[in-house]
Design an enzyme around this catalytic site. Structure first.
Site, PDB file in Angstrom:
ATOM      1  N   ASP A  71      90.518  -3.965  34.234  1.00 45.53           N
ATOM      2  CA  ASP A  71      90.958  -5.290  34.471  1.00 45.53           C
ATOM      3  C   ASP A  71      90.689  -6.098  32.872  1.00 45.53           C
ATOM      4  O   ASP A  71      89.600  -6.131  32.428  1.00 45.53           O
ATOM      5  CB  ASP A  71      90.131  -5.940  35.591  1.00 45.53           C
ATOM      6  CG  ASP A  71      90.639  -5.297  36.842  1.00 45.53           C
ATOM      7  OD1 ASP A  71      90.794  -4.117  36.895  1.00 45.53           O
ATOM      8  OD2 ASP A  71      90.373  -6.129  37.908  1.00 45.53           O
ATOM      9  N   LYS A 102      97.136 -10.035  37.494  1.00 38.82           N
ATOM     10  CA  LYS A 102      95.901 -10.650  38.341  1.00 38.82           C
ATOM     11  C   LYS A 102      95.788 -12.026  37.979  1.00 38.82           C
ATOM     12  O   LYS A 102      95.933 -12.448  37.056  1.00 38.82           O
ATOM     13  CB  LYS A 102      94.751  -9.606  38.068  1.00 38.82           C
ATOM     14  CG  LYS A 102      93.412 -10.128  38.642  1.00 38.82           C
ATOM     15  CD  LYS A 102      92.433  -9.045  38.270  1.00 38.82           C
ATOM     16  CE  LYS A 102      90.799  -9.577  38.554  1.00 38.82           C
ATOM     17  NZ  LYS A 102      89.778  -8.817  37.948  1.00 38.82           N
ATOM     18  N   LYS A 107      97.088  -8.568  42.127  1.00 32.52           N
ATOM     19  CA  LYS A 107      95.858  -8.592  42.579  1.00 32.52           C
ATOM     20  C   LYS A 107      95.384 -10.273  42.355  1.00 32.52           C
ATOM     21  O   LYS A 107      95.174 -10.600  41.249  1.00 32.52           O
ATOM     22  CB  LYS A 107      94.953  -7.783  41.839  1.00 32.52           C
ATOM     23  CG  LYS A 107      93.324  -7.881  42.082  1.00 32.52           C
ATOM     24  CD  LYS A 107      92.556  -7.056  41.521  1.00 32.52           C
ATOM     25  CE  LYS A 107      90.957  -7.300  41.571  1.00 32.52           C
ATOM     26  NZ  LYS A 107      90.271  -6.290  40.581  1.00 32.52           N
TER      27      LYS A 107
END
Lengths: 313, 499
Positions: free
Chosen positions: A144, A209, A245
């Site tokens: 991430d 995300k 996400k």
């Protein structure tokens, strides 16, 4: 870049990818919250949500012991409820090897590691890339990363994209999730534009995300909607399916269902899987379990059965 | 003109990517279960009491969602209408007309609060009687009706400020006839300003939707409204003609079709009665290439499929800028695939039942004419219930101004899509209609919104939104969409005499 040319860069990008009306987006997502999900649909939705969780601990006080208990929770969320494993655990790079030890191999729960000087991203690119490589070498299945918000807000889009592309390379086989940090992008127009910048340089089934969870405003139905609409438009244009996400601020099962309703009604069935949609959350899992227990027994659960404190996993 | 057809393959020859809106995660039925507390038979509401019709006749009100009988409604004849007007005149002369505004306000506040108290019950009754989705009657019709009573209650003791420099006085008795698309809300639009101003009322609801009107009569009783201030007479067109043709009322307020509006206007020509007419529409919803497209699509859907398109200000003509026409159509099609059509009592239903068999027939006939005249039809493949009156949300692309579906009010979930190239062309096409009730403009450019709003001949122009209502905002039309305004200060002025 000078103020004038950065303004031109934004104008060009907005013109290319389209703009967003904030009142309209919020009106649209308010309709998701009036959907009524009952009985079997609720149980199915809750289990789906559980399977999409990236069970997260991102604190300075994380220890191998804490990570080990988080992994245990990820593998066995509950004994009696027939709940699937969560999708992944999400930890800092230094905790990846401990997570790998706790999870072992081939357990189905993946290891995600934040990297690239999370959450600010304010480290030299070389350092950020080294961090990514180290996390992957320690056993991370997913990375991430955060985007360079400073460069984005200055209109230096090529720099933003080059950095993401470099992280893609550093990831190797690991899945990449690109954190836009929506609260620092400030407008829905910017969130849509940044989504496109990221999508154009990542691979199919990589993620975009919402946030790090380290700022005041995190995932909302509004910014989730803007991003999944960007994913939909990009997919219909190119055939490349990008995953999503939302992270931070999703604490209740009810919220999770509303996000899933948004996915169902915007992206369709192909995104109702943890390969294409995740929740970055920690306390959400226990609320999902609490609601599943309520559906099963018909009784609301006392708070000491399912703690709200993630420390207690 | 571009054909607006979807490209089925990409340039490389691979099949175009498509979204799958299937049943992987199907919502379970979520029926609203509150008791609507219906009576088996409803009498007329005259002089504060429920009275049997002089004819002794009743007609059935059915639930359009399943065609089952809901209640029997009294059929009022001329004698009943006489009695209603006599009661109204008596109330005006003896109580209501003399009452200070601050006292009238108390009754209006009480009505509003009682309606809020029973909101869920009224929402269910409205949905059963009219076929609209429960989420709309729950989140729009009933709260908005209460809001109209609250707003006008606030005005009742401040009427000297309605028209500064003038004195205002009530007109006396007014006759009102309302349609079936928003039964309770239209009733509130009609009686709240009339009562605030000190008028007394005889009102006829539409024959297919009398139930919530007569339920509101119970609230009027509970609120202790003096007898005769409001009277409800139910029935068909003949009853309506008796209401509008009666010598007593000083004013006739009508909401309904342009066709009936013209008949009423002809019958009142030469009398000294005031009139307000809120009639049909064929609104243009205009989308420019710089519009935020996803929100525009949402607004288009809300504009035409709200209340199954049974909305006089529905955005039934989509005028879309040529550069984005294909894109908008593709987005609309995907959006239609997730609209949920079916049982209006299900909380997840987006499109409920068509109000009546007769209206369904009219919609079906006009859609057939669209196909026959060569427009391209799209309907999503949703399942419809076997019993009841339902119609799929429908898009027509490739429509031109000479098509019937571009000129006639369909009053159903049918959108006609036309394209334009320049701002002037958009204005010209939008105004090229006998109607002029409403319009929508979608663009990121503020100056264009202002230009369009002055050039569009429509009573309401919404910018980057659609179908937004508020009691403070006057509503009404140009041309054959009628005259007079409802709501706001302007709406009150239509219920008073100025000196």
């Amino acid at each position: 870049m000078s103020g004038k040319s950065s303004q031109a860069a934004f104008a060009r990008l907005f013109d290319e990818v389209g703009t967003v009306d904030s009142v309209g987006v919020e009106e649209r997502v308010a309709k998701y919250t009036t959907r009524s999900i009952k009985k079997a649909a609720k149980v199915q939705g809750l289990k789906l949500a559980a399977s999409m969780i990236d069970l997260t601990t991102l604190e300075g006080k994380d220890t191998p012991g804490k990570v080990a208990s988080l992994c245990q929770k990820a593998l066995h969320p509950h004994d009696g409820l027939d709940v699937p494993q969560v999708a992944a655990v999400c930890v800092y790079p230094s905790m990846v090897r401990h997570a790998r030890k706790a999870l072992g191999h081939d357990t189905g729960v993946r290891i995600a590691s934040v990297a690239t000087a999370f959450p600010s991203g304010q480290a030299p690119l070389k350092t950020r890339l080294a961090e990514v490589k180290a996390a992957v070498a320690d056993g991370a299945d997913e990375i991430d990363m955060v985007i360079n918000r400073g460069a984005f807000l200055a209109g230096e889009f090529a720099e933003v994209q080059d950095e993401i592309a470099a992280v893609v390379t550093a990831c190797g086989d690991a899945t990449l999730k690109v954190i836009l940090e929506v609260s620092e992008l400030e407008t829905y127009d910017n969130i849509r534009a940044a989504s496109f910048l990221a999508m154009r340089v990542i691979r199919e089934n990589d993620f975009i995300k919402t946030s790090t969870g380290k700022t005041s405003l995190n995932a909302t139905l509004g910014n989730n909607q803007v991003m999944i609409e960007a994913i939909r438009d990009y997919y219909l244009d190119t055939g490349i399916a990008i995953a999503m996400k939302p992270a931070g601020g999703i604490r209740t099962a009810k919220q999770a269902l509303q996000f899933l309703i948004a996915v169902k009604e915007t992206l369709g069935d192909a995104w109702l899987t943890n390969a294409r949609y995740r929740f970055g959350a920690s306390s959400l899992l226990n609320d999902v379990l609490r609601q599943l227990e309520k559906e099963k027994t018909g009784a609301y659960q006392a708070p000491y059965y399912f703690t709200e404190a993630t420390e207690s996993y | 003109m571009p054909t607006l057809t979807e490209k089925k393959t990409t340039r490389s020859g691979r099949p175009a990517p498509e979204l799958i809106f299937g049943d992987l995660w199907e919502y379970d039925p979520a029926p609203e279960t509150a008791d609507p507390k219906l009576k088996a038979r409803y009498d007329l509401f005259i002089n504060g009491a429920f009275v049997a019709p002089k004819s002794g006749k009743y007609f059935d009100s059915i639930n359009p969602a399943n065609e089952q009988k809901l209640a029997e409604i009294a059929l009022a004849n001329k004698d009943d209408v006489d009695a209603a007007y006599a009661a109204a005149q008596r109330a005006f002369d003896t109580t209501w007309g003399k009452m200070p505004g601050r006292e009238r306000a108390k009754y209006l506040y009480r009505i509003a609060r009682l309606l809020q108290d029973r909101a869920r019950e009224f929402a269910v009754a409205e949905t059963l009687d009219g076929g609209k989705p429960i989420k709309e009657s729950r989140d729009f019709d009933v709260p908005m009706a209460a809001a109209h009573f609250f707003y006008h209650a606030g005005w009742a003791d401040k009427l000297e400020y309605v028209a500064p420099g003038h004195k205002v006085a009530p007109l006396g008795v007014v006759g009102q006839v309302i349609p079936w698309n928003f039964p309770l809300l239209m009733l509130a639009w009609k009686i709240a300003p009339a009562l605030a101003m000190g008028n007394c009322v005889v009102l006829k609801p539409a024959e297919t939707t009398s139930v919530t009107c007569l339920k509101l009569a119970e609230i009027l009783q509970d609120a202790g409204l003096p007898p005769g201030v409001v009277n409800f007479v139910t029935g068909f067109g003949e009853t309506g003609a008796a209401v509008t043709g009666h010598p007593t009322p000083a004013k006739i307020a009508f909401t309904g079709s342009t066709e009936v509006g013209k008949i009423i206007m002809r019958s009142l020509a030469g009398t000294d009665k005031k009139m307000t007419m809120e009639l049909g529409g064929k609104a243009a919803n205009i989308v420019f290439d710089d519009a935020p497209l996803d929100q525009a699509v949402e607004g288009i859907v809300n504009g035409i499929f709200f209340n199954q398109g049974h909305v006089c200000c529905a955005g039934s003509r989509l005028l879309v800028h040529e550069p984005v026409a294909d894109k908008v159509l593709a987005k609309l099609k995907n959006r239609l695939k997730v609209l949920r059509v079916g049982d209006p009592m299900d909380k997840n239903t987006d499109l409920g039942a068509i109000n009546s068999r007769e209206q369904l027939k009219r919609i079906t006939e006009l859609v057939a004419s669209g196909v026959k005249e060569g427009a391209e039809l799209y309907q999503p493949p949703c399942k419809l219930p076997t019993k009841g009156f339902y119609f799929r949300p429908t898009l027509f692309s490739g429509v031109s101004m000479s098509h019937r579906i571009a000129r006639e009010e369909i009053f159903g979930p049918v959108l006609s899509i036309l394209t334009f190239r320049t701002v002037e062309e958009a204005v010209e096409k939008a105004n090229n209609t006998a109607y002029g009730l409403s319009a929508g403009v979608w663009t990121d450019k503020g100056s264009r919104i202002l230009k369009m709003s002055t050039e569009l001949k429509a009573g309401v122009v919404w910018a980057n939104t659609y179908n937004k209502f508020d009691p403070t905002s006057p509503f009404g039309g140009y041309k054959e969409s009628g005259f007079g305004r409802e709501g706001g200060r302007q709406g009150l002025l239509d219920y008073c005499q100025l000196t």
